[in-house]
Design a protein around this motif. Structure first.
Motif, PDB file in Angstrom:
ATOM      1  N   ARG A 137      -2.840  -0.368  15.774  1.00  0.00           N
ATOM      2  CA  ARG A 137      -1.597   0.403  15.942  1.00  0.00           C
ATOM      3  C   ARG A 137      -1.433   1.508  14.914  1.00  0.00           C
ATOM      4  N   ARG A 138      -1.701   1.205  13.661  1.00  0.00           N
ATOM      5  CA  ARG A 138      -1.552   2.203  12.611  1.00  0.00           C
ATOM      6  C   ARG A 138      -2.251   1.702  11.359  1.00  0.00           C
ATOM      7  N   LEU A 139      -2.511   2.585  10.445  1.00  0.00           N
ATOM      8  CA  LEU A 139      -3.068   2.186   9.160  1.00  0.00           C
ATOM      9  C   LEU A 139      -1.954   1.567   8.336  1.00  0.00           C
ATOM     10  N   ASP A 140      -2.141   0.346   7.878  1.00  0.00           N
ATOM     11  CA  ASP A 140      -1.115  -0.366   7.131  1.00  0.00           C
ATOM     12  C   ASP A 140      -1.278  -0.188   5.624  1.00  0.00           C
ATOM     13  N   ASN A 141      -2.511  -0.356   5.114  1.00  0.00           N
ATOM     14  CA  ASN A 141      -2.694  -0.249   3.673  1.00  0.00           C
ATOM     15  C   ASN A 141      -4.105   0.182   3.323  1.00  0.00           C
ATOM     16  N   ILE A 142      -4.233   0.673   2.111  1.00  0.00           N
ATOM     17  CA  ILE A 142      -5.506   1.101   1.534  1.00  0.00           C
ATOM     18  C   ILE A 142      -5.602   0.438   0.169  1.00  0.00           C
ATOM     19  N   ASP A 143      -6.751  -0.132  -0.143  1.00  0.00           N
ATOM     20  CA  ASP A 143      -6.991  -0.728  -1.456  1.00  0.00           C
ATOM     21  C   ASP A 143      -8.007   0.124  -2.205  1.00  0.00           C
ATOM     22  N   ILE A 144      -7.714   0.440  -3.459  1.00  0.00           N
ATOM     23  CA  ILE A 144      -8.648   1.169  -4.309  1.00  0.00           C
ATOM     24  C   ILE A 144      -8.909   0.325  -5.551  1.00  0.00           C
ATOM     25  N   THR A 145     -10.178  -0.005  -5.771  1.00  0.00           N
ATOM     26  CA  THR A 145     -10.574  -0.705  -6.985  1.00  0.00           C
ATOM     27  C   THR A 145     -10.651   0.320  -8.115  1.00  0.00           C
ATOM     28  N   CYS A 146     -10.052   0.003  -9.256  1.00  0.00           N
ATOM     29  CA  CYS A 146      -9.899   0.980 -10.337  1.00  0.00           C
ATOM     30  C   CYS A 146     -10.792   0.681 -11.529  1.00  0.00           C
ATOM     31  N   ARG A 147     -11.417   1.729 -12.034  1.00  0.00           N
ATOM     32  CA  ARG A 147     -12.169   1.638 -13.290  1.00  0.00           C
ATOM     33  C   ARG A 147     -11.186   1.600 -14.464  1.00  0.00           C
ATOM     34  N   ASP A 148     -10.222   2.508 -14.451  1.00  0.00           N
ATOM     35  CA  ASP A 148      -9.206   2.569 -15.501  1.00  0.00           C
ATOM     36  C   ASP A 148      -7.855   2.374 -14.826  1.00  0.00           C
ATOM     37  N   PHE A 149      -7.449   1.118 -14.717  1.00  0.00           N
ATOM     38  CA  PHE A 149      -6.261   0.741 -13.968  1.00  0.00           C
ATOM     39  C   PHE A 149      -5.011   1.447 -14.472  1.00  0.00           C
ATOM     40  N   ASP A 150      -4.769   1.437 -15.775  1.00  0.00           N
ATOM     41  CA  ASP A 150      -3.543   2.039 -16.321  1.00  0.00           C
ATOM     42  C   ASP A 150      -3.479   3.533 -16.041  1.00  0.00           C
ATOM     43  N   GLU A 151      -4.607   4.215 -16.187  1.00  0.00           N
ATOM     44  CA  GLU A 151      -4.633   5.654 -15.924  1.00  0.00           C
ATOM     45  C   GLU A 151      -4.406   5.943 -14.437  1.00  0.00           C
ATOM     46  N   MET A 152      -4.979   5.113 -13.594  1.00  0.00           N
ATOM     47  CA  MET A 152      -4.808   5.306 -12.150  1.00  0.00           C
ATOM     48  C   MET A 152      -3.357   5.065 -11.727  1.00  0.00           C
ATOM     49  N   VAL A 153      -2.719   4.014 -12.248  1.00  0.00           N
ATOM     50  CA  VAL A 153      -1.317   3.744 -11.916  1.00  0.00           C
ATOM     51  C   VAL A 153      -0.452   4.917 -12.375  1.00  0.00           C
ATOM     52  N   ALA A 154      -0.686   5.397 -13.583  1.00  0.00           N
ATOM     53  CA  ALA A 154       0.088   6.531 -14.091  1.00  0.00           C
ATOM     54  C   ALA A 154      -0.113   7.769 -13.215  1.00  0.00           C
ATOM     55  N   PHE A 155      -1.343   8.030 -12.809  1.00  0.00           N
ATOM     56  CA  PHE A 155      -1.634   9.203 -11.977  1.00  0.00           C
ATOM     57  C   PHE A 155      -0.911   9.128 -10.635  1.00  0.00           C
ATOM     58  N   TYR A 156      -1.071   8.025  -9.930  1.00  0.00           N
ATOM     59  CA  TYR A 156      -0.485   7.919  -8.594  1.00  0.00           C
ATOM     60  C   TYR A 156       1.044   7.827  -8.636  1.00  0.00           C
ATOM     61  N   HIS A 157       1.584   7.157  -9.658  1.00  0.00           N
ATOM     62  CA  HIS A 157       3.042   7.006  -9.726  1.00  0.00           C
ATOM     63  C   HIS A 157       3.717   8.199 -10.405  1.00  0.00           C
ATOM     64  N   GLU A 158       3.172   8.666 -11.518  1.00  0.00           N
ATOM     65  CA  GLU A 158       3.837   9.724 -12.284  1.00  0.00           C
ATOM     66  C   GLU A 158       3.422  11.126 -11.856  1.00  0.00           C
ATOM     67  N   VAL A 159       2.126  11.367 -11.647  1.00  0.00           N
ATOM     68  CA  VAL A 159       1.674  12.708 -11.277  1.00  0.00           C
ATOM     69  C   VAL A 159       1.941  12.979  -9.794  1.00  0.00           C
ATOM     70  N   LEU A 160       1.487  12.053  -8.921  1.00  0.00           N
ATOM     71  CA  LEU A 160       1.689  12.249  -7.482  1.00  0.00           C
ATOM     72  C   LEU A 160       3.075  11.802  -7.026  1.00  0.00           C
ATOM     73  N   GLU A 161       3.815  11.145  -7.915  1.00  0.00           N
ATOM     74  CA  GLU A 161       5.203  10.719  -7.670  1.00  0.00           C
ATOM     75  C   GLU A 161       5.350   9.769  -6.481  1.00  0.00           C
ATOM     76  N   LEU A 162       4.356   8.879  -6.304  1.00  0.00           N
ATOM     77  CA  LEU A 162       4.461   7.866  -5.259  1.00  0.00           C
ATOM     78  C   LEU A 162       5.307   6.715  -5.776  1.00  0.00           C
ATOM     79  N   PRO A 163       6.293   6.270  -4.996  1.00  0.00           N
ATOM     80  CA  PRO A 163       7.149   5.168  -5.449  1.00  0.00           C
ATOM     81  C   PRO A 163       6.422   3.826  -5.342  1.00  0.00           C
TER      82      PRO A 163
END
Length: 130
Positions: free
Chosen positions: A3-29
């Motif tokens: 029906r639709r794409l529900d979720n995407i999983d990304i395995t992170c090398r640098d978890f803290d940097e990735m969370v900051a990028f997606y939440h703070e830079v890209l402003e994803l809630p």
């Protein structure tokens, strides 16, 4: 069936940097309350959930220039030029704006070297109703 794409999983090398990028830079809630000790973060991209997963083994694998984890996660935007201006200076661009018969888009990298796209579809060329 599908029906639709529900979720995407990304395995992170640098978890803290990735969370900051997606939440703070890209402003994803955050999708759920974020708890650093859980080793994952859920973020919302429209109707799709993006899960960032901490993986201690990921840092030992070949670098992002050799083997990116994600090749082509596209974010549809209403105004490509406005979106590029919003991210300019915050991201490392893959190249310039690409024109195809169906899209105008520009790629950029997340901190782990995954390629993401700002994408403006030509809905008429793709056969969608305007």
């Amino acid at each position: 069936m599908l029906r639709r794409l529900d979720n995407i999983d990304i395995t992170c090398r640098d978890f803290d940097e990735m969370v900051a990028f997606y939440h703070e830079v890209l402003e994803l809630p955050f999708l759920q309350p974020y708890n650093r000790s859980s080793g994952w973060a859920g973020l919302r991209i429209g109707s799709v959930a993006l899960y960032l997963l901490e993986d201690a083994e990921a840092a030992k694998r070949p670098g992002p220039a050799e083997v990116p984890w994600v090749r082509g996660l596209g974010f549809e935007v209403d105004d490509l030029d406005e979106a590029i201006a919003w991210l300019d200076g915050k991201v490392h661009w893959e190249g310039g704006v690409v024109l195809s018969p169906w899209y105008r888009y520009r790629g950029f990298y997340d901190p782990d070297g995954n390629v993401l796209y700002l994408s403006l579809p030509d809905k008429a060329a793709l056969g969608a109703e305007q």
